[in-house]
Motif scaffolding. Structure first.
Motif, PDB file in Angstrom:
ATOM      1  N   THR A 242     -10.240   6.537  -1.619  1.00 49.88           N
ATOM      2  CA  THR A 242     -10.134   5.977  -0.269  1.00 49.88           C
ATOM      3  C   THR A 242      -9.815   4.487  -0.303  1.00 49.88           C
ATOM      4  O   THR A 242      -9.032   3.984   0.515  1.00 49.88           O
ATOM      5  CB  THR A 242     -11.438   6.217   0.511  1.00 49.88           C
ATOM      6  N   THR A 243     -10.386   3.776  -1.256  1.00 54.43           N
ATOM      7  CA  THR A 243     -10.160   2.335  -1.363  1.00 54.43           C
ATOM      8  C   THR A 243      -8.687   2.024  -1.617  1.00 54.43           C
ATOM      9  O   THR A 243      -8.097   1.141  -0.972  1.00 54.43           O
ATOM     10  CB  THR A 243     -11.029   1.749  -2.492  1.00 54.43           C
ATOM     11  N   LEU A 244      -8.085   2.751  -2.548  1.00 50.54           N
ATOM     12  CA  LEU A 244      -6.669   2.556  -2.843  1.00 50.54           C
ATOM     13  C   LEU A 244      -5.806   2.852  -1.627  1.00 50.54           C
ATOM     14  O   LEU A 244      -4.874   2.106  -1.304  1.00 50.54           O
ATOM     15  CB  LEU A 244      -6.241   3.470  -3.996  1.00 50.54           C
ATOM     16  N   ILE A 245      -6.097   3.948  -0.978  1.00 49.76           N
ATOM     17  CA  ILE A 245      -5.253   4.393   0.139  1.00 49.76           C
ATOM     18  C   ILE A 245      -5.384   3.442   1.321  1.00 49.76           C
ATOM     19  O   ILE A 245      -4.385   3.111   1.982  1.00 49.76           O
ATOM     20  CB  ILE A 245      -5.613   5.841   0.504  1.00 49.76           C
ATOM     21  N   ALA A 246      -6.587   2.972   1.590  1.00 48.28           N
ATOM     22  CA  ALA A 246      -6.776   2.007   2.678  1.00 48.28           C
ATOM     23  C   ALA A 246      -6.014   0.711   2.393  1.00 48.28           C
ATOM     24  O   ALA A 246      -5.371   0.142   3.291  1.00 48.28           O
ATOM     25  CB  ALA A 246      -8.263   1.719   2.868  1.00 48.28           C
ATOM     26  N   ALA A 247      -6.075   0.241   1.159  1.00 50.02           N
ATOM     27  CA  ALA A 247      -5.343  -0.989   0.787  1.00 50.02           C
ATOM     28  C   ALA A 247      -3.845  -0.792   0.969  1.00 50.02           C
ATOM     29  O   ALA A 247      -3.142  -1.697   1.444  1.00 50.02           O
ATOM     30  CB  ALA A 247      -5.662  -1.367  -0.659  1.00 50.02           C
ATOM     31  N   ALA A 248      -3.337   0.387   0.598  1.00 51.02           N
ATOM     32  CA  ALA A 248      -1.902   0.656   0.743  1.00 51.02           C
ATOM     33  C   ALA A 248      -1.474   0.653   2.198  1.00 51.02           C
ATOM     34  O   ALA A 248      -0.414   0.124   2.547  1.00 51.02           O
ATOM     35  CB  ALA A 248      -1.569   2.003   0.093  1.00 51.02           C
TER      36      ALA A 248
END
Length: 267
Positions: free
Chosen positions: A62-68
């Motif tokens: 989730t952290t990666l996807i939110a940053a993207a």
């Protein structure tokens, strides 16, 4: 991929809390980025959604996807302040900032950006995955870039990014990027090979279907649970092998392959 389709893929099969968080980030990004366009003509909001959907193909982080989703907030004049007001966590904001710093990165035979690459990716290896997803989306939309930029992206991708994708084990990304960029860098060779593949398509399908139909009953008789998949060699990998091995198309013996996965080494 349209923004609604990307949004559906992003939140698919997530916990309620993760889904709400990503939806909040998407709403925030839409508000600030929908009216700003990239060189490929898509809005920065659509771009972030596409990168997040691509990441979902290989990661559920989730952290990666939110940053993207929200990393392009930093292209705005007051981007830093706006990012701090966003629903992103501090960790997600740091990833978005790292991703933004690499937006003009050029990984090619010119090594001037190499130190920046090593520093960034060694500090947080997740930035490499974010960068790869960013490049994948640019490649998928190559035809929407101006011709000179299109060729630059294609050459750079073939030179370095496809090899990185292979090392990471993202072979589907690698083959997709190779074939798209090959058609830009070497259009005549790519078109000629595409004709060869089209000519062999019916035979290739028969070979794969008959081999699969022969093997599956054998596994069942032996009491072995097996998953089978196949691949047909890509245009660029075929071209590269023809050049390196100095062989003609009909002389290649590994155009077709079956992958058979069984539960144990004994099987």
């Amino acid at each position: 991929m349209t923004a609604p389709a990307a949004s559906t893929r992003i939140i698919d099969r997530r916990s309620p809390a993760s889904s709400r968080h990503l939806q909040d980030v998407s709403v925030f990004a839409r508000k600030h980025l929908s009216d700003i366009r990239r060189h490929s003509s898509e809005s920065y909001f659509e771009h972030g959604q596409s990168i997040a959907a691509a990441l979902r193909e290989v990661s559920a982080d989730t952290t990666l996807i939110a940053a993207a989703i929200a990393h392009d907030i930093l292209v705005l004049p007051q981007g830093k302040a706006i990012l701090q007001q966003s629903p992103l966590t501090s960790e997600e904001q740091a990833l978005a900032a790292g991703m933004h710093r690499l937006r003009h990165l050029h990984i090619d035979e010119n090594t001037k950006d190499l130190d920046r690459v090593i520093r960034s990716f060694s500090h947080d290896s997740r930035l490499l995955l974010l960068r790869m997803a960013h490049r994948l989306i640019d490649v998928r939309r190559l035809q929407e870039f101006p011709p000179a930029r299109r060729r630059q992206i294609a050459r750079e991708t073939l030179h370095m990014y496809t090899a990185i994708a292979g090392r990471l084990g993202f072979h589907r990304w690698r083959y997709e990027m190779e074939d798209i960029c090959f058609s830009i860098v070497q259009p005549k060779h790519a078109a000629a090979l595409a004709e060869e593949f089209a000519h062999m398509s019916a035979v290739d399908t028969i070979c794969i279907d008959r081999t699969t139909a022969f093997l599956l009953p054998k596994f069942r008789e032996a009491g072995i649970s097996a998953e089978m998949s196949h691949r047909i060699k890509g245009l660029y990998s075929t071209y590269r092998k023809m050049v390196v091995k100095r062989r003609k198309f009909h002389e290649l013996t590994d155009r077709l392959a079956l992958r058979i996965v069984v539960p144990s080494l004994e099987d």
